[in-house]
Design an enzyme around this catalytic site. Structure first.
Site, mmCIF file in Angstrom:
data_model
loop_
_atom_site.group_PDB
_atom_site.id
_atom_site.type_symbol
_atom_site.label_atom_id
_atom_site.label_comp_id
_atom_site.label_asym_id
_atom_site.label_seq_id
_atom_site.Cartn_x
_atom_site.Cartn_y
_atom_site.Cartn_z
ATOM 1 C CG PHE A 141 -16.095 8.385 -34.586
ATOM 2 C CD1 PHE A 141 -17.264 7.387 -35.030
ATOM 3 C CD2 PHE A 141 -16.573 9.304 -34.105
ATOM 4 C CE1 PHE A 141 -18.477 7.856 -35.069
ATOM 5 C CE2 PHE A 141 -17.747 10.021 -34.112
ATOM 6 C CZ PHE A 141 -18.679 9.292 -34.660
ATOM 7 C CE1 TYR A 165 -24.681 9.227 -29.873
ATOM 8 C CE2 TYR A 165 -24.072 10.901 -28.328
ATOM 9 C CZ TYR A 165 -23.705 10.439 -29.384
ATOM 10 O OH TYR A 165 -22.863 10.842 -30.188
ATOM 11 C CE LYS A 166 -22.728 6.571 -31.145
ATOM 12 N NZ LYS A 166 -21.174 6.562 -31.467
ATOM 13 N NE ARG A 197 -23.022 1.992 -38.210
ATOM 14 C CZ ARG A 197 -22.581 2.856 -37.332
ATOM 15 N NH1 ARG A 197 -21.298 2.943 -36.504
ATOM 16 N NH2 ARG A 197 -23.565 3.799 -37.020
ATOM 17 C CG ASP A 226 -14.432 6.927 -28.343
ATOM 18 O OD1 ASP A 226 -15.380 6.525 -27.970
ATOM 19 O OD2 ASP A 226 -14.283 7.943 -29.259
HETATM 20 C C1 LIG Z 1 -20.832 7.988 -31.539
HETATM 21 C C2 LIG Z 1 -19.044 8.279 -31.122
HETATM 22 C C3 LIG Z 1 -18.694 9.473 -30.746
HETATM 23 C C4 LIG Z 1 -19.895 10.634 -30.560
HETATM 24 O O1 LIG Z 1 -18.991 11.571 -30.142
HETATM 25 P P1 LIG Z 1 -20.059 12.967 -29.595
HETATM 26 O O2 LIG Z 1 -19.039 14.024 -29.104
HETATM 27 O O3 LIG Z 1 -21.194 12.524 -28.797
HETATM 28 O O4 LIG Z 1 -20.845 13.341 -30.847
HETATM 29 C C5 LIG Z 1 -17.459 9.574 -30.462
HETATM 30 N N1 LIG Z 1 -16.388 8.380 -30.726
HETATM 31 C C6 LIG Z 1 -17.067 7.500 -31.521
HETATM 32 C C7 LIG Z 1 -15.929 6.454 -31.513
HETATM 33 C C8 LIG Z 1 -18.129 7.254 -31.377
HETATM 34 O O5 LIG Z 1 -18.583 6.083 -31.986
#
Ligand SMILES: *Cc1c(COP(=O)(O)O)cnc(C)c1O
Length: 403
Positions: A123, A214-215, A363, A189
């Protein structure tokens, strides 16, 4: 595998988690929401709790703090035991995933010098954090296709449990052990796994992890993230952000910085109390449903996507962008098409909400608390219909800012 809509409806009728759907704010029965892996739906309990909490703020003002101040640890414990396979005192809810990742990577790098490693597909925010840290500390940065080959000389490795694009599920235990053999520590992560895929941090020997709420945990836009540090490591690590919420005798005020023992030292500033209540409600729902049952349903829904993709979409030029084997797949299925971006626009018009990831991944996220088999069937039926009619050609190939 069900290929008729009636068979899909029969699977919903037999679904032990079916009643959880009504625990979310719906009111949009035409819309099929397949983006719960980006922003989960609003639980009814969260809506009510936030209303009450806002009232409470108005009434209690500063006298509310004694009841509010422990939320980061309390919600962290709930997550630890109910979702992450960790022990109480190993998880705290704070800041964003990005900031937590920075805190843990910087702290781990203090334990021993070496390269920072991640994979090219990770990511973006994870890669950016490492780039910044490498520049600040003068550490070598390795962003590679094959992380295992980059382990000699590594100090900190950052890996996603589920790949945000393909949905591929990493072998957490094996990769953690491989890194340890080279003296490197992995920061996992969990943003795309926790809440939909079983996570057993202790059993897998994991020392450090972060993730968002939040997911699949349905805590709402901007809700704080969490971080995990195995108990054995906590007092050897220091947060690079020395804040008063991580300080011993916080309200003694005039002391030099001296971090508390335990996970609390990773707090920095005042916790977002209202958002923390949303995290708590979201996590409670997940714990009540049980991650094992959520995983079973998620696999069934993803298998339905794959089966309908093979039957209906392959003849229209689609290909699978996710692993075929559910054992190595998270809770979304990516399908690919050269006109993927335009197809996404047409799908949204048809009230199916997916999301798009470069270069051509559509997705389809499966949130097992509220997604039904008929939702998958109807979504893919609408998709095949609109592509057969060429409706995607009405949309521009140029991208918008939030995809
Ligand atoms: C959604 C997501 C994030 C989000 O990071 P934020 O700091 O909350 O914006 C980070 N890493 C991964 C792998 C994600 O899927």
């Amino acid at each position: 595998m069900a290929l008729s809509r009636d068979e899909a409806a029969a699977l919903d009728a037999a679904d032990p988690l079916a009643s959880f759907r009504a625990r979310f704010v719906l009111g949009d029965e035409q819309r099929i929401y397949l983006d719960g892996n980006s922003l989960g739906r609003l639980p009814v309990a969260t809506r009510d709790r936030l209303r009450d909490l806002v009232e409470e703020w108005g009434e209690r003002l500063v006298s509310g703090w004694p009841d509010w101040i422990d939320a980061p640890a309390r919600v962290g414990d709930l997550l630890a035991e109910g979702v992450l396979g960790a022990r109480p005192g190993e998880v705290i809810v704070s800041d964003s995933t990005t900031v937590n990742l920075y805190k843990l990577c910087a702290a781990a790098l203090e334990l021993g010098a070496g390269a920072l490693v991640t994979d090219t597909g990770n990511f973006p925010t994870d890669r950016y954090v490492l780039e910044g840290l490498a520049a600040q500390r003068g550490a070598e940065l390795r962003i590679v296709d094959d992380v295992e080959r980059a382990l000699p000389g590594a100090a900190v490795v950052v890996l996603s449990h589920v790949d945000y694009r393909s949905g591929e599920l990493a072998d957490m235990e094996r990769l953690t052990a491989a890194a340890r053999e080279h003296g490197a520590r992995v920061v996992w992560d969990l943003s795309h796994s926790a809440g939909a895929v079983p996570v057993e941090l202790r059993a897998a020997g994991v020392e450090l992890a972060v993730g968002c709420t939040y997911k699949y945990l349905n805590a709402g836009p901007g809700a704080p993230a969490y971080l995990y540090v195995a108990r054995e490591l906590q007092d050897r690590l220091r947060s690079p952000i020395q804040g008063w919420f991580g300080q011993r005798d916080q309200f003694a005020m005039e002391r030099a910085y001296d971090p508390v023992e335990g996970i609390g030292r990773f707090l920095a500033g005042t916790p977002p109390v209202i958002d923390l209540a949303a995290v708590e409600e979201g996590v409670r729902l997940t714990v009540e449903a049980g991650v094992g049952r959520l995983r079973e349903k998620s696999v069934a829904l993803c298998e339905l996507i794959v089966a309908l993709h093979d039957a209906w979409l392959v003849p229209l030029g689609f290909s699978l962008g996710s692993p075929r084997d559910p054992a190595v797949r998270g809770s979304h299925v990516s399908i690919r098409h050269p006109e993927g971006w335009q197809i996404c626009q047409a799908l949204i018009r048809a009230e199916v909400i997916p999301d798009f990831r470069e270069p051509d991944f559509i997705r389809l996220g499966v949130a097992p608390l509220y997604t039904r088999h008929v939702d998958i069937w109807d979504a893919l039926d609408r998709l095949r219909g609109l592509v057969e009619r060429g409706e995607q050609r009405r949309y521009e190939a140029a991208r918008s800012r939030v995809t």
